[in-house]
Design a protein around this motif. Structure first.
Motif, PDB file in Angstrom:
ATOM      1  N   LYS A  10       0.826  -1.206   0.000  1.00  0.00           N
ATOM      2  CA  LYS A  10       0.000   0.000   0.000  1.00  0.00           C
ATOM      3  C   LYS A  10       0.860   1.255   0.000  1.00  0.00           C
ATOM      4  O   LYS A  10       0.536   2.242  -0.664  1.00  0.00           O
TER       5      LYS A  10
ATOM      6  N   THR B 214       2.447   1.844  -3.448  1.00  0.00           N
ATOM      7  CA  THR B 214       1.492   2.483  -4.356  1.00  0.00           C
ATOM      8  C   THR B 214       1.439   3.980  -4.106  1.00  0.00           C
ATOM      9  O   THR B 214       1.472   4.785  -5.048  1.00  0.00           O
TER      10      THR B 214
ATOM     11  N   SER C 107      -4.044   6.833   7.104  1.00  0.00           N
ATOM     12  CA  SER C 107      -4.923   6.361   6.036  1.00  0.00           C
ATOM     13  C   SER C 107      -6.282   5.999   6.633  1.00  0.00           C
ATOM     14  O   SER C 107      -6.425   5.874   7.856  1.00  0.00           O
TER      15      SER C 107
END
Length: 287
Positions: A207, A210, A232
């Motif tokens: 994650k 990315t 997040s």
């Protein structure tokens, strides 16, 4: 882009710092038998040299001092050689000597040493981590950031040289019972180099990889923090940064000091600000 004038002025300050810290301080406080006298003044002289250098790169919003940190929960630090704090802070002064600063107004803590063996280096790093734990007592955060690792007090160790290979020091063993968020940010040795951290994007959790690709980040870069934490919706995304170093080069003998100053300034500028509340410290909040 860069200003050659500013670079030259800072380099002159660094040259003065190196000479006074490593050379003059030793000559001024040693007798004909090369034995150290007035060790207290010797230490204060080195600390003053570093404070003068740091003052050249910090903004007018920050000031450099020494002293102690206090919190509204009645906790306090041990004596700190270097404190970078809110310039508008009026420290509490005891007997005209000891200065006390509220933890909300402190941005960085530094330890200043001469030549360090392994056991003394470990002791200094652990002292920094214990003082750093006072971040948990801060109240009244003013601003916010998605980069949660910024929400800390920067800690650093500066010395003349190490009497061992600092690269062999296992930080997991040094901080074996201490959470990673309390680890140091920088170690600077005038003779050995600067020791900090790095981010390697290919080793990040998927994650985070990315997010890094979307932001156009480099595959590897220097980092001022022992861990990377991104806010997040699913909860904090965390990665333990790897240790990194930059060693002095013959034709660039001050580059490691430039890197230290630049990294420290960037970290101080990135730190969230807190608001000191004297009413809370006095215990007079409305019940």
């Amino acid at each position: 882009m860069a200003s050659s004038i500013f670079q030259t002025l800072v380099q002159r300050q660094i040259e003065t710092f190196v000479q006074t810290f490593a050379d003059d301080s030793s000559k001024l406080f040693r007798n004909q038998d090369n034995k150290l006298f007035h060790p207290g003044e010797y230490g204060m002289y080195k600390e003053a040299c570093l404070r003068n250098l740091l003052s050249t790169i910090l903004s007018r919003k920050e000031a450099v001092s020494d002293g102690f940190i206090i919190t509204s929960r009645d906790n306090h630090s041990t004596q700190c050689d270097i404190l970078i704090h809110n310039a508008s802070t009026m420290p509490l002064i005891d007997a005209g000597v000891a200065k006390f600063f509220p933890v909300e107004d402190v941005y960085a803590i530094g330890e200043v040493k001469s030549n360090l063996g392994k056991s003394d280096a470990v002791k200094a790093l652990r002292k920094l981590s214990e003082n750093k734990k006072l971040i948990d007592d801060r109240i009244n955060k003013i601003d916010n950031t998605n980069l949660l690792h910024h929400d800390t007090i920067i800690t650093f160790l500066v010395c003349n040289k190490f009497e061992f290979d600092i690269r062999t020091l296992n930080f997991e063993e040094v901080y074996q019972d201490i959470k990673r968020k309390y680890w140091h940010n920088f170690i600077l040795s005038l003779e050995d180099g600067i020791f900090y951290y790095k981010i390697v994007s290919e080793k990040l959790p998927s994650k985070l990889q990315t997010r890094f690709r979307e932001a156009g980040m480099a595959t590897q870069y220097d980092f001022q923090y022992p861990e990377f934490i991104l806010r997040s919706k699913e909860g904090p995304l965390q990665y333990n940064a790897e240790r990194s170093s930059y060693l002095p080069e013959q034709d660039k003998k001050y580059d490691h000091i430039f890197k230290f100053l630049a990294g420290l300034k960037d970290a101080v500028d990135s730190a969230p600000r807190y608001s000191f509340d004297g009413i809370t410290y006095l215990g007079q909040n409305a019940k």
